[in-house]
Design a protein around this motif. Structure first.
Motif, mmCIF file in Angstrom:
data_model
loop_
_atom_site.group_PDB
_atom_site.id
_atom_site.type_symbol
_atom_site.label_atom_id
_atom_site.label_comp_id
_atom_site.label_asym_id
_atom_site.label_seq_id
_atom_site.Cartn_x
_atom_site.Cartn_y
_atom_site.Cartn_z
ATOM 1 N N LEU A 125 2.088 5.822 -52.637
ATOM 2 C CA LEU A 125 2.091 4.374 -52.878
ATOM 3 C C LEU A 125 3.290 3.908 -51.874
ATOM 4 N N GLU A 157 0.989 -5.627 -63.841
ATOM 5 C CA GLU A 157 0.868 -4.434 -63.170
ATOM 6 C C GLU A 157 2.209 -3.886 -62.643
ATOM 7 N N ILE A 217 7.549 0.099 -60.210
ATOM 8 C CA ILE A 217 6.779 -0.092 -58.922
ATOM 9 C C ILE A 217 7.224 -1.343 -58.084
ATOM 10 N N LEU A 255 -3.099 -4.651 -54.153
ATOM 11 C CA LEU A 255 -2.794 -3.426 -54.865
ATOM 12 C C LEU A 255 -3.388 -3.543 -56.551
ATOM 13 N N VAL A 300 -2.619 -1.435 -59.780
ATOM 14 C CA VAL A 300 -2.212 -0.116 -60.529
ATOM 15 C C VAL A 300 -2.401 -0.221 -61.995
ATOM 16 N N ASP A 302 -4.143 2.547 -57.410
ATOM 17 C CA ASP A 302 -3.193 3.627 -58.027
ATOM 18 C C ASP A 302 -3.851 3.838 -59.579
#
Length: 436
Positions: free
Chosen positions: A146, A165, A175, A212, A214, A247
């Motif tokens: 990542l 997320e 994150i 993104l 996640v 991800d």
């Protein structure tokens, strides 16, 4: 002249030269053996050990290997237990690691004698396991994957991500902090519980580096919720030139009937993700690694980035990953598909053996877990051996240590996380621990 046996402590050099100890020096090194000798000498000085027993006592004091890590029998029912090293390697992967430990052709083309592509066989095995991937690279864990993506695609630019997320991935690491440390700017969209396609598309602009997605693998939000699946996001981003990076965490190669809600690499790419990231040491069942699969041009962009050099894996990881993918079903996936009736039969056999030895034991039904942040709402029907609560500490102190869990005043040893071939070692360890 004193006859005190404590004055007859054998000299260190004498013990090091003993024929029974010399092989241990060759196997473990002089420093570890000297530590064991000092411990035994202190016991002799304290009158706790006769001098004549020095050599066998030193041999008993020596560790099995020169490393401090000890093999543990995982009877927690958590298949991917982070504290116990996550996925145990298959026999094929262990053999591959041993073969790769020496000098290898990791970056040499033996046919031409010139430098060759690093780890190409492992990457080919990964692409074969996930046909939707045009290309792949491997780094040292999923967080590294990542970070590499955020640096290569988002440094100085915006990464669009749903607020729900922005998760914590364990041990206090979050994150958003990981992404911002790369120099990327986060563009949060939606709310904690709901996000729409329009939230994403409104956030797009000339500074957007990537979108993104996640997977919040270690928790579930219930009630008034909404998310945008990969397929919906891919359709919304079509023609924008903005890559979609997913991800998924646990690393299932493809759909699995035991975990219907768990995302997998093949489906995520087939649904339109440009890149998918996952761990190698969770449900894939291999070594610690961060897997990046997807569009060839994006993968090549990551491969040529300067940060990739700092994150790439070593030859033993590449060997273990390839053997995991090409070899027999790895332990974690064997545990995942274990038959409940067989687990109950194993628990009954082990409990009966312990009862015959005078141990308070019983076979009971239990609920195992995937662990490692995977499938938090999918307990796996299992079977365990129930022992008195006080045995938990004794089992952890045994050789090998056995780690179970305590529930309702009893120690439970769940057999879904123990391979059938380890049942004998488990029985022996329990009997030794109970005997004190």
């Amino acid at each position: 002249m004193s006859t005190d046996p404590r004055r007859q402590v054998p000299r260190t050099d004498t013990l090091l030269a003993d024929g029974q100890i010399v092989p241990a020096v060759e196997r473990l090194g002089r420093l570890l053996v000297k530590d064991a000798i000092r411990t035994v000498q202190e016991r002799i000085r304290a009158g706790a050990l006769p001098p004549v027993d020095a050599v066998p006592a030193v041999l008993a004091e020596l560790p099995a290997t020169a490393a401090a890590l000890r093999p543990v029998l995982n009877a927690t029912g958590v298949l991917v237990h982070t504290n116990l090293g996550r996925a145990p390697l298959s026999v094929a992967a262990v053999a591959a690691v041993a073969a790769a430990a020496g000098t290898t052709d990791v970056e040499l083309d033996l046919g031409t004698g010139r430098r060759g592509p690093r780890g190409e066989a492992a990457l080919a095995a990964l692409r074969a396991a996930v046909p939707a991937a045009e290309a792949a690279i491997v780094v040292n864990n999923c967080a590294a994957a990542l970070a590499l993506v955020a640096t290569a695609l988002g440094q100085g630019r915006e990464l669009v991500i749903a607020r729900g997320e922005l998760v914590e991935i364990g041990d206090g690491f979050r994150i958003p902090e990981l992404l911002e440390s790369t120099g990327a700017r986060l563009r949060e969209v939606g709310t904690t519980n709901r996000v729409t396609v329009e939230d994403y598309t409104r956030a797009l602009g000339p500074d957007t580096g990537a979108v993104l997605k996640v997977h919040p693998s270690n928790f579930v939000v219930r009630g008034f919720t909404r998310e945008v699946p990969v397929g919906g996001l891919a359709a919304a981003l079509a023609g924008t030139g903005v890559p979609l990076v997913a991800d998924i965490g646990s690393g299932l190669p493809g759909p699995h009937s035991a975990l219907p809600g768990e995302p997998d690499l093949q489906t995520t790419l087939a649904d339109g993700a440009d890149l998918v990231l996952a761990s190698g040491d969770k449900l894939l069942g291999g070594p610690q690694a961060g897997l990046v699969l997807g569009r060839a041009d994006l993968v090549q962009r990551l491969r040529r980035h300067a940060l990739y050099r700092a994150l790439r894996v070593d030859k033993t990881t590449l060997a273990a990953l390839e053997a995991t993918l090409r070899g027999p079903l790895p332990p974690v996936r064997r545990m995942l598909v274990a038959d409940v009736a067989e687990l109950r039969a194993r628990a009954a056999t082990l409990a009966a053996r312990l009862v015959a030895a005078g141990v308070d034991a019983a076979a009971v039904d239990s609920a195992a877990r995937v662990g490692g942040g995977g499938a938090p709402e999918h307990p796996l029907a299992s079977a365990a051996v129930s022992l008195p609560e006080e045995h938990a500490a004794r089992l952890r102190a045994g050789s090998p240590p056995v780690v179970g869990y305590v529930e309702a005043g009893r120690t439970l040893l769940d057999l879904r996380s123990v391979l059938p071939e380890d049942d004998e070692a488990l029985a022996t360890a329990v009997l030794a621990a109970v005997a004190g």
